[in-house]
Design a protein around this motif. Structure first.
Motif, mmCIF file in Angstrom:
data_model
loop_
_atom_site.group_PDB
_atom_site.id
_atom_site.type_symbol
_atom_site.label_atom_id
_atom_site.label_comp_id
_atom_site.label_asym_id
_atom_site.label_seq_id
_atom_site.Cartn_x
_atom_site.Cartn_y
_atom_site.Cartn_z
ATOM 1 N N ARG A 121 25.538 -36.756 19.069
ATOM 2 C CA ARG A 121 26.399 -35.820 19.200
ATOM 3 C C ARG A 121 26.992 -35.952 18.006
ATOM 4 O O ARG A 121 27.923 -35.179 18.262
ATOM 5 N N LYS A 122 27.283 -36.317 17.166
ATOM 6 C CA LYS A 122 27.942 -36.311 16.346
ATOM 7 C C LYS A 122 28.011 -35.040 15.808
ATOM 8 O O LYS A 122 26.829 -34.748 14.779
ATOM 9 N N ASN A 123 28.836 -34.175 15.463
ATOM 10 C CA ASN A 123 29.315 -33.259 14.807
ATOM 11 C C ASN A 123 30.644 -32.832 13.919
ATOM 12 O O ASN A 123 31.641 -32.516 14.328
ATOM 13 N N THR A 124 30.224 -33.389 12.449
ATOM 14 C CA THR A 124 31.377 -33.069 11.388
ATOM 15 C C THR A 124 32.119 -32.079 11.859
ATOM 16 O O THR A 124 32.965 -31.530 11.051
ATOM 17 N N LYS A 125 30.786 -31.224 11.126
ATOM 18 C CA LYS A 125 31.567 -29.891 10.470
ATOM 19 C C LYS A 125 32.294 -28.836 12.147
ATOM 20 O O LYS A 125 33.507 -28.724 11.838
ATOM 21 N N LEU A 126 31.671 -29.793 13.178
ATOM 22 C CA LEU A 126 32.489 -28.815 13.823
ATOM 23 C C LEU A 126 33.763 -29.713 14.553
ATOM 24 O O LEU A 126 35.011 -29.318 14.503
ATOM 25 N N HIS A 127 33.956 -30.865 14.164
ATOM 26 C CA HIS A 127 35.225 -31.753 14.925
ATOM 27 C C HIS A 127 35.702 -32.066 13.421
ATOM 28 O O HIS A 127 37.094 -31.299 13.124
#
Length: 254
Positions: free
Chosen positions: A230-236
């Motif tokens: 569920r990794k979402n680098t952009k949102l993080h």
């Protein structure tokens, strides 16, 4: 004409008092830090006067709601050079118009203050969320920061209430002053760092013997709680911009 002041809030308010006292017409306010003499512009150096400043502030308290007084203060804390003149012009505008003039978002100074205040409030909330303390050998909890704006005066109560049972220091490396809570009150302090000392991360010799263990446990917790699928680098990065990662123990290299 250019009014020159010392960069303090009292100095800015004193400049407002002088304008109403002298009625010089159109004036640009600049701090001594950025002022550059111009050949065909008359200059006047404002003397900071606490009594005059208090009178102007008392007048603002009668003209503005509390939320706008906070916007005013936050705009000053932005330390943006252009903000000082906007604050000066906004103050003249408020005193020269009826109650509620601050609601006129067609005025460039009203819009400017709202914009500056929003940016400073955002930085305040991020500092409250991202500051991480390190425990020193003498039991003091230390954190260093270098925020975009001067938010220490705004975060004082948050940390005093949240960490009421421990002594702590939050130090602004950029502005070279900090806050120290001694279990009773919060006071401003300055620290003379020895040459070669890492101001951002104090030497392990100065830290509590269990500090490294706590840091490792914290990193392990975040690693185990992370769901790779569920990794979402952009949102993080949107919620935790990279410039704040240096404050986070979980982001420090292993």
């Amino acid at each position: 004409m250019t009014y020159i002041f010392d960069g303090s809030l009292q100095g800015l308010l004193s400049a407002v008092f002088e304008w109403f006292d002298r009625k010089p017409g159109k004036v640009m306010l600049k701090s001594t830090e950025i002022f550059q003499p111009e050949a065909f512009t008359e200059n006047f150096t404002v003397t900071t006067d606490a009594e005059k400043a208090d009178r102007v502030w008392a007048g603002l308290e009668k003209k503005l709601r509390k939320d706008w007084l906070r916007k005013y203060y936050c705009s000053y804390l932005s330390e943006i050079p252009e903000a000082y003149n906007h604050l000066f012009q906004f103050t003249l505008y408020i005193f020269q118009n009826q109650l509620g003039a601050e609601n006129n978002y067609g005025n460039e100074h009203v819009i400017a203050l709202a914009k500056y205040a929003k940016s400073v409030e955002r930085e305040k909330h991020r500092m409250e969320a991202f500051i991480r303390f390190q425990k020193t050998g003498d039991g003091l909890f230390y954190a260093s920061i270098d925020p975009d704006f001067n938010v220490l005066p705004l975060i004082s109560n948050h940390f005093k209430n949240r960490y009421a049972d421990q002594q702590w220091v939050i130090y602004d490396l950029k502005r070279k002053y900090g806050l120290h809570y001694n279990l009773t009150t919060v006071e401003e302090i300055t620290i003379s760092f020895t040459n070669g000392i890492n101001k951002q991360n104090p030497s392990s010799i100065l830290m509590d013997e269990d500090e490294a263990l706590y840091a490792t446990l914290w990193k392990d917790y975040f690693k185990s709680a992370n769901i790779v699928a569920r990794k979402n680098t952009k949102l993080h990065v949107q919620h935790v911009p990279k410039r704040y990662w240096k404050y986070l123990t979980e982001k420090a290299p292993v």
